[in-house]
Design a protein around this motif. Structure first.
Motif, PDB file in Angstrom:
ATOM      1  N   GLU A 168       0.813  -1.221   0.000  1.00  0.00           N
ATOM      2  CA  GLU A 168       0.000   0.000   0.000  1.00  0.00           C
ATOM      3  C   GLU A 168       0.842   1.265   0.000  1.00  0.00           C
ATOM      4  O   GLU A 168       0.332   2.372  -0.014  1.00  0.00           O
ATOM      5  N   LYS A 227      -3.829   7.481  -5.701  1.00  0.00           N
ATOM      6  CA  LYS A 227      -5.047   7.279  -4.920  1.00  0.00           C
ATOM      7  C   LYS A 227      -4.927   6.069  -3.988  1.00  0.00           C
ATOM      8  O   LYS A 227      -4.477   5.004  -4.405  1.00  0.00           O
ATOM      9  N   ASP A 228      -5.306   6.289  -2.729  1.00  0.00           N
ATOM     10  CA  ASP A 228      -5.307   5.254  -1.687  1.00  0.00           C
ATOM     11  C   ASP A 228      -3.917   4.724  -1.322  1.00  0.00           C
ATOM     12  O   ASP A 228      -3.794   3.768  -0.560  1.00  0.00           O
ATOM     13  N   LYS A 229      -2.885   5.310  -1.855  1.00  0.00           N
ATOM     14  CA  LYS A 229      -1.522   4.882  -1.504  1.00  0.00           C
ATOM     15  C   LYS A 229      -1.003   5.715  -0.332  1.00  0.00           C
ATOM     16  O   LYS A 229      -1.308   6.908  -0.221  1.00  0.00           O
ATOM     17  N   ALA A 234      -3.606   7.960   0.997  1.00  0.00           N
ATOM     18  CA  ALA A 234      -3.950   7.449   2.324  1.00  0.00           C
ATOM     19  C   ALA A 234      -3.150   8.133   3.424  1.00  0.00           C
ATOM     20  O   ALA A 234      -3.552   8.154   4.582  1.00  0.00           O
TER      21      ALA A 234
END
Ligand SMILES: [Zn+2]
Length: 237
Positions: free
Chosen positions: A121, A197-199, A227
């Motif tokens: 992630e 995005k979302d990392k 994130a």
């Protein structure tokens, strides 16, 4: 003449691939390394041994989860010399090697409580140079460091064009912090927000001084759905 040439290339090789530790001069078997293990483990001061949120006493701006560095910058000392060789003497391989040492921290989940357990992630994003400066230097030293980190930790390294530098800022050493921030406004441009995005982003640079560069880069990233954002450098001034 041929012999002279060999002496020259041998000397060049010794500079580019030192077989001795850059800090203490001890011979190193692995020619790719720049520091012996004794120096790595004992000689340099860890600025953040307890892995607190920030290794400066400074409060971090909104949106930045942690700031960490491998070693305290020793003015006129070995760390400064290594960074100088990395940035101005074409010794890009020093970056990869120092990055590998820093990458162990990520692999051992040694960056405090703010990074995700799942390393997949995380995305390493080196601070970009302006294309003109990168062309002149031949490489981006922050990318060399990040590639060493990626190699050791298995964490992904962001491609070059995701975040770019739009202006070639002059050296800022004489500027105050607020003047630096003003000067850097809008310098970093995110070309591919979907890739962030979302990392959990770890911004990578050689040295953290006032933080203005990383902070202004973080400001351009924080509204792209990331994130979280952390900062990891080799040195801290
Ligand atoms: Zn050494």
């Amino acid at each position: 003449m041929l012999q002279l040439f060999h002496t020259f290339t041998d000397g060049l090789e010794a500079v580019l691939f030192p077989a001795t530790c850059m800090a203490c001069g001890t011979a190193i078997k692995d020619k790719k390394r720049v520091l012996c293990s004794k120096c790595v483990n004992d000689r340099f001061e860890d600025p953040n041994p307890a892995n607190r949120v920030s290794c400066t006493k400074m409060l971090l701006p909104d949106g930045i989860n942690f700031q960490d560095a491998l070693w305290r910058y020793d003015k006129e000392g070995h760390i400064q010399e290594m960074i100088r060789c990395l940035k101005y003497k074409g010794m890009s391989q020093i970056g990869t090697e120092l990055g590998k040492i820093a990458g162990k921290r990520i692999a051992e989940r040694h960056l405090g409580t703010h990074t995700p357990d799942n390393l997949q992630e995380i995305l390493l994003v080196p601070v970009p140079l302006h294309p003109a400066r990168e062309k002149k230097r031949g490489y981006n030293q922050a990318r060399m460091i990040a590639s060493g980190m990626s190699e050791i930790s298995g964490v992904d390294l962001a491609e070059n064009e995701i975040v770019v530098r739009t202006r070639n800022t002059l050296t800022q050493t004489k500027f105050s912090f607020s003047k630096r921030m003003e000067n850097l406004k809008g310098v970093f441009k995110v070309n591919h927000p979907e890739k962030l995005k979302d990392k959990f982003i770890i911004l990578v640079d050689d040295v953290f001084t006032t933080g203005s560069t990383c902070y202004s880069m973080a400001a351009s990233l924080k509204n792209t759905g990331v994130a979280g954002i952390g900062i990891l450098t080799i040195g801290i001034a």
